[in-house]
Design a protein around this motif. Structure first.
Motif, mmCIF file in Angstrom:
data_model
loop_
_atom_site.group_PDB
_atom_site.id
_atom_site.type_symbol
_atom_site.label_atom_id
_atom_site.label_comp_id
_atom_site.label_asym_id
_atom_site.label_seq_id
_atom_site.Cartn_x
_atom_site.Cartn_y
_atom_site.Cartn_z
ATOM 1 N N THR A 1 -1.568 -4.636 -2.174
ATOM 2 C CA THR A 1 -0.408 -4.010 -2.758
ATOM 3 C C THR A 1 0.366 -3.819 -1.263
ATOM 4 O OG1 THR A 1 -2.523 -2.256 -2.501
ATOM 5 C CG2 THR A 1 -1.931 -3.381 -4.617
ATOM 6 N N LYS A 2 1.775 -3.036 -1.551
ATOM 7 C CA LYS A 2 2.398 -2.494 -0.906
ATOM 8 C C LYS A 2 2.047 -1.047 -0.298
ATOM 9 C CE LYS A 2 7.036 -4.612 -1.790
ATOM 10 N NZ LYS A 2 7.957 -4.962 -2.247
ATOM 11 N N PHE A 3 1.187 -0.879 0.205
ATOM 12 C CA PHE A 3 0.335 0.579 2.246
ATOM 13 C C PHE A 3 1.587 0.598 2.728
ATOM 14 C CE2 PHE A 3 -3.541 2.102 0.252
ATOM 15 C CZ PHE A 3 -3.907 2.150 -0.826
ATOM 16 N N THR B 1 -5.768 -4.541 4.281
ATOM 17 C CA THR B 1 -4.878 -4.728 3.653
ATOM 18 C C THR B 1 -3.757 -4.176 5.393
ATOM 19 O OG1 THR B 1 -6.058 -2.704 2.517
ATOM 20 C CG2 THR B 1 -3.431 -3.038 2.094
ATOM 21 N N GLU C 1 -1.080 -7.284 3.938
ATOM 22 C CA GLU C 1 0.627 -7.353 3.905
ATOM 23 C C GLU C 1 1.501 -8.266 4.954
ATOM 24 O OE1 GLU C 1 2.507 -3.684 2.450
ATOM 25 O OE2 GLU C 1 0.359 -2.602 3.054
ATOM 26 N N VAL D 1 1.236 7.920 1.501
ATOM 27 C CA VAL D 1 1.401 6.130 1.043
ATOM 28 C C VAL D 1 0.033 6.608 0.619
ATOM 29 C CG1 VAL D 1 0.300 4.026 1.299
ATOM 30 C CG2 VAL D 1 2.120 5.097 3.134
ATOM 31 N N GLN E 1 0.274 5.788 -3.812
ATOM 32 C CA GLN E 1 -0.536 4.943 -4.425
ATOM 33 C C GLN E 1 -1.468 5.173 -6.059
ATOM 34 O OE1 GLN E 1 -1.349 1.325 -4.238
ATOM 35 N NE2 GLN E 1 1.388 1.514 -2.779
ATOM 36 N N ASN F 1 0.876 6.273 -8.782
ATOM 37 C CA ASN F 1 1.247 5.064 -9.258
ATOM 38 C C ASN F 1 -0.045 4.643 -10.018
ATOM 39 O OD1 ASN F 1 2.557 2.691 -9.712
ATOM 40 N ND2 ASN F 1 1.355 1.097 -8.481
ATOM 41 N N GLN F 2 -0.827 4.076 -9.542
ATOM 42 C CA GLN F 2 -2.411 4.072 -10.119
ATOM 43 C C GLN F 2 -2.476 4.982 -11.434
ATOM 44 O OE1 GLN F 2 -4.345 1.179 -9.752
ATOM 45 N NE2 GLN F 2 -2.745 0.734 -8.174
ATOM 46 N N TYR G 1 -8.156 5.239 1.775
ATOM 47 C CA TYR G 1 -7.633 4.800 0.827
ATOM 48 C C TYR G 1 -9.077 3.844 -0.379
ATOM 49 C CZ TYR G 1 -3.815 4.337 3.430
ATOM 50 O OH TYR G 1 -2.917 5.241 4.343
ATOM 51 N N ILE H 1 -9.383 6.520 -3.917
ATOM 52 C CA ILE H 1 -7.583 6.122 -4.775
ATOM 53 C C ILE H 1 -8.267 5.044 -5.728
ATOM 54 C CG2 ILE H 1 -6.113 4.767 -5.593
ATOM 55 C CD1 ILE H 1 -4.794 4.758 -2.771
#
Length: 328
Positions: A73-75, A112, A116, A232, A236, A239-240, A266, A269
């Motif tokens: 995902t975009k981290f 991650t 990316e 970030v 995230q 978003n979740q 991270y 999350i």
């Protein structure tokens, strides 16, 4: 052909999501059949089949390396270090050999980061781990290392090579480890020296102290990822929460995260979101519980206002004041 289907296909292709691309092509083929273009539809489906066969054959030729799933995902896309390295890899001279060493605490997004990079420079990942490489049989590890070098020669310019949990592959000479590991270190350093041009190699570890200094010197890029980026993290997290239809108060949640950020990584999350789903509570309530600061007195001592605490505990401001008053 539907415009939306075509857009989705392009988006999936750009993200290197092969499975999603194939599903998009199937949908487009169905639309083509409905419009009477059976031959074109059949041709697209043939290309899918050919793509699968080519992909399978390209992976099967490797002895030690294995395909690494990329579900990133975009981290990292706004991180300065990430952007500089990505741009360098996109524009670098193909004669260059890039060996990147990433280290830092667990849960800070190291794997991650590589995923990316892979997505943005449009190169898939092949990886090696200790089980592929290390053998208890005398001489077998050296043989595997030779096979790995051959794999790297085949993959140069086409893939990113990833060595995750690098400390389990290459231990320090100073550690009391199996003799085969000691033999491997010297051979591995020679391996790094003889890597082909145009190779991109990433090694990741949580324990840099376990890596031989002579090995570390052979990497030409060193990246420390020891802290999470709170912007970030919260992006995230929210978003979740939105995707899972979980309530959250942005301001209170941010306060809680910043108060005790050293206790988060991270992976927190998913823990916070899952706890909210199980307990049927808001994100800020879940954060307080995960961080073990959900007691009213603790929240007050940490600087939260009565209004903030009321949001976390889901009681009235007067109720919070009453609880605090009774504890004096």
């Amino acid at each position: 052909m539907k415009i939306e289907a075509l857009k989705q296909l392009v988006e999936n292709a750009l993200s290197l999501d092969r499975i999603a691309v194939i599903e998009s092509v199937k949908k487009i083929s169905e639309d083509l059949k409905k419009s009477g273009k059976d031959a074109l539809a059949a041709d697209l489906l043939t290309k899918i089949d050919t793509s699968y066969k080519l992909s399978a054959s390209s992976i099967q030729q490797y002895e030690i390396l294995r395909q690494f799933p990329n579900d990133s995902t975009k981290f990292w896309t706004s991180n300065t270090t990430f952007v500089k390295l990505r741009d360098f890899l996109l524009l670098r001279n193909n004669e260059q050999n890039t060996r990147v060493f990433i280290h830092g605490k667990p849960g800070t997004g190291k794997t991650t980061f590589v995923k990316e990079i892979s997505r943005d420079i449009k190169k898939e990942i092949l990886y090696v781990n200790a089980q592929n490489l290390i053998s208890s049989k005398l001489g077998e590890t050296q043989k595997n290392l030779d096979l790995l070098l051959n794999d790297c020669i085949k993959s140069a310019g086409k893939y990113i090579i990833l060595m995750d949990e690098f400390d389990s592959i290459i231990g320090s000479r100073n550690r009391e480890i199996h003799d085969e590991y000691h033999r491997l270190i010297g051979s591995f350093n020679i391996f790094l020296d003889t890597l082909p041009k145009n190779i991109i190699l990433f090694a990741i570890t949580n324990v840099i102290s376990h890596i031989d200094e002579a090995t570390l010197r052979r990497f030409n890029v060193d990246i420390l990822l020891n802290e999470i980026d709170l912007n970030v993290f919260t992006f995230q997290l929210f978003n979740q929460a939105t995707l899972n239809k979980i309530d959250y108060n942005i301001n209170v949640s941010r306060k809680l995260v910043h108060i005790n950020s050293q206790s988060l990584d991270y992976s927190s999350i998913e823990k916070i979101v899952t706890n909210s789903q199980i307990e049927k509570c808001s994100i800020e309530t879940s954060i307080a519980k995960i961080l073990s600061i959900d007691d009213v007195s603790k929240l007050r001592k940490l600087g939260l206002t009565l209004d903030d605490i009321a949001v976390v505990k889901k009681i009235s401001k007067a109720g919070v004041a009453k609880i605090l008053g009774s504890k004096k």
